[in-house]
Scaffold this active site. Structure first.
Site, short mmCIF file in Angstrom:
data_model
loop_
_atom_site.label_atom_id
_atom_site.label_comp_id
_atom_site.label_asym_id
_atom_site.label_seq_id
_atom_site.Cartn_x
_atom_site.Cartn_y
_atom_site.Cartn_z
N ASP A 187 -18.06 67.75 68.56
CA ASP A 187 -17.61 68.63 67.48
C ASP A 187 -18.07 68.05 66.15
OD1 ASP A 187 -16.36 70.46 65.86
OD2 ASP A 187 -14.34 69.71 66.20
N PHE A 246 -17.78 62.66 67.87
CA PHE A 246 -17.29 63.16 66.58
C PHE A 246 -15.81 63.47 66.76
CE2 PHE A 246 -21.73 64.41 67.10
CZ PHE A 246 -22.34 63.87 65.98
N GLN A 305 -8.29 70.40 61.86
CA GLN A 305 -8.56 71.82 62.06
C GLN A 305 -7.70 72.62 61.08
OE1 GLN A 305 -10.97 72.91 63.81
NE2 GLN A 305 -11.47 71.10 65.04
N CYS A 346 -2.37 83.14 47.55
CA CYS A 346 -3.50 83.01 48.47
C CYS A 346 -2.99 83.42 49.85
CB CYS A 346 -4.05 81.58 48.51
SG CYS A 346 -5.49 81.43 49.60
N CYS A 399 -18.61 74.69 63.60
CA CYS A 399 -18.23 75.66 62.56
C CYS A 399 -19.47 76.28 61.92
CB CYS A 399 -17.35 75.00 61.50
SG CYS A 399 -18.16 73.63 60.63
N CYS A 457 -5.20 90.63 48.47
CA CYS A 457 -5.01 89.59 47.45
C CYS A 457 -5.45 90.10 46.09
CB CYS A 457 -5.81 88.34 47.82
SG CYS A 457 -5.67 87.00 46.61
N CYS A 469 -12.45 85.97 43.31
CA CYS A 469 -12.39 84.70 44.03
C CYS A 469 -13.47 84.61 45.10
CB CYS A 469 -11.01 84.55 44.66
SG CYS A 469 -10.79 83.00 45.57
#
Length: 412
Positions: A343, A275, A248, A148, A369, A65, A71
């Site tokens: 989750d 969740f 997701q 991107c 995550c 990129c 970035c």
């Protein structure tokens, strides 16, 4: 900061993707450097500045990129694939080790560029122009992105149009946030922190949305225009998520996460999905077991309820809106289930894990995550009598320090 250059040998890669050099004064973090490299830099405390790479690692590759050097969205495009996946696996191993958990971490399920279907972008005004993109690394300045490589092509192609939409919505001060989701019906675009006078421009904004062929446009929590319901296909069930709601980030990762969760459950008859969001796991589990979906967000629960209005041959799905941080399901409630999936957001599920540890639920699938908070919650479960069976990382956030993980446990 010393103005003299210091030579540093990079021996590791930190959890944010910075190279680490061990010195007599402690570790020094060197942005953009890789293990095995020698660099010269000016050192200020624990950070290196004015970095020059003297000897490159054989694992260094060219970033894909043009914005990579500035970035803050990606941190490790310059690391070869094998070493990159090893690093992500090591992030999970380190988080578990810090909590005294000694277990085998499976190989990372790899992700691919060009698959991120959900993006959260920031817009600011610079003179007469609107900049749209991501913040620079360790800065409040914004990189006005023209490409991107992690996003799906549909979002990249829409970037100029999103700038046009952002222009009349810009607040007098501060930033505008845009959440863009690619769905089977087109892009679902949600702006937050918009100027309050946007109501005077609804006709203009709606016209722009039609020209850009958006499925839905929402501003500050209000849906201004829905040309087509922005549908996500969750294994055969059509779900319209709430504007800006959690989904997701990639379809491939969602599929991998669901397969790992299903494999870890055995053959339950009754499952609690905590969740639950808009039903990512619940709708798949309901093909073979009854599900009780618990979620604190009203919009997500409503989306799941709407998805279930048309019969699809699923087992019973019940729903409960409940703040699981303040009112977790208690052990007595949990004992009614053969398996539990949870989750939570990045903060983890400490209160809920404490109750699960006291329960007799036979099987648990924990999705996260954030390896650090997952390790904390797993420690609670292990101390409560659960055995950790598998830990599998899923690379949903390609080129970033973030990693999704699924852990499965059994009681006893």
């Amino acid at each position: 900061m010393s103005k003299e250059n210091t030579q540093l040998l990079i021996t590791g890669l930190g959890h944010r993707g910075d190279g680490i050099a061990e010195t007599s004064d402690g570790p020094v973090f060197v942005a953009g450097a890789l293990p095995g490299e020698t660099v010269s830099a000016q050192v200020a405390g624990s950070r290196a500045n004015h970095i020059r790479i003297e000897q490159e690692s054989p694992e260094r590759i060219a970033p894909i990129c043009r914005h990579f050097d500035a970035c803050g969205g990606c941190s490790v495009q310059h690391l070869a694939s094998g070493a990159y996946l090893d690093w992500k696996r090591a992030l999970v191993e380190k988080a578990l080790s810090d909590r005294g958990i000694d277990t085998t971490v499976e190989a990372v399920v790899p992700g691919s560029p060009g698959t991120r279907r959900r993006a959260v972008l920031t817009a600011v005004r610079a003179g007469r122009h609107v900049l749209l993109g991501y913040h620079e690394k360790a800065s409040h300045r914004l990189v006005d992105i023209r490409e991107c490589p992690v996003l799906v092509p549909e979002i990249v192609a829409a970037l100029p149009g999103l700038k046009r939409l952002a222009d009349p919505l810009m607040p007098k001060k501060g930033e505008l946030r845009a959440t863009v989701l690619s769905t089977t019906a087109g892009l679902d675009v949600t702006f937050e922190q918009a100027n309050r006078n946007y109501e005077q421009k609804i006709a203009h904004l709606s016209q722009l949305a039609v020209e850009l062929d958006l499925a839905r446009l929402s501003v500050n929590g209000e849906t201004l225009l829905e040309v087509r319901p922005p549908v996500l296909d969750m294994d055969g069930t059509a779900v319209v998520p709430p504007p800006g709601g959690f989904t997701q980030a990639t379809l491939a990762a969602e599929t991998a996460l669901c397969e790992l969760v299903m494999d870890g459950q055995g053959k339950p008859k009754k499952v609690a999905d905590l969740f639950a969001g808009s039903g990512t796991f619940a709708l798949r589990i309901a093909k073979s077991a009854s599900v009780h979906a618990v979620e604190g967000d009203a919009g997500a629960i409503k989306a799941l309820e709407n998805a279930l209005r048309i019969p699809k041959g699923l087992k019973q799905v019940t729903m409960e809106r409940r703040d699981l941080f303040r009112r977790p399901l208690m052990a007595e409630e949990l004992n009614a289930f053969d398996a539990v999936v949870f989750d939570p957001p990045r903060a983890g599920a400490q209160a809920q894990a404490e109750q699960l540890a006291l329960s007799a639920v036979p099987r648990i699938a924990a999705v996260s995550c954030n390896p650090a908070t997952l390790a904390r919650d797993l420690r609670l479960l292990i101390d409560g009598g659960y055995t950790l069976q598998t830990v599998t990382p899923v690379d949903q956030f390609v080129f970033s320090p973030h990693i999704e993980v699924v852990a499965t446990l059994v009681k006893g």
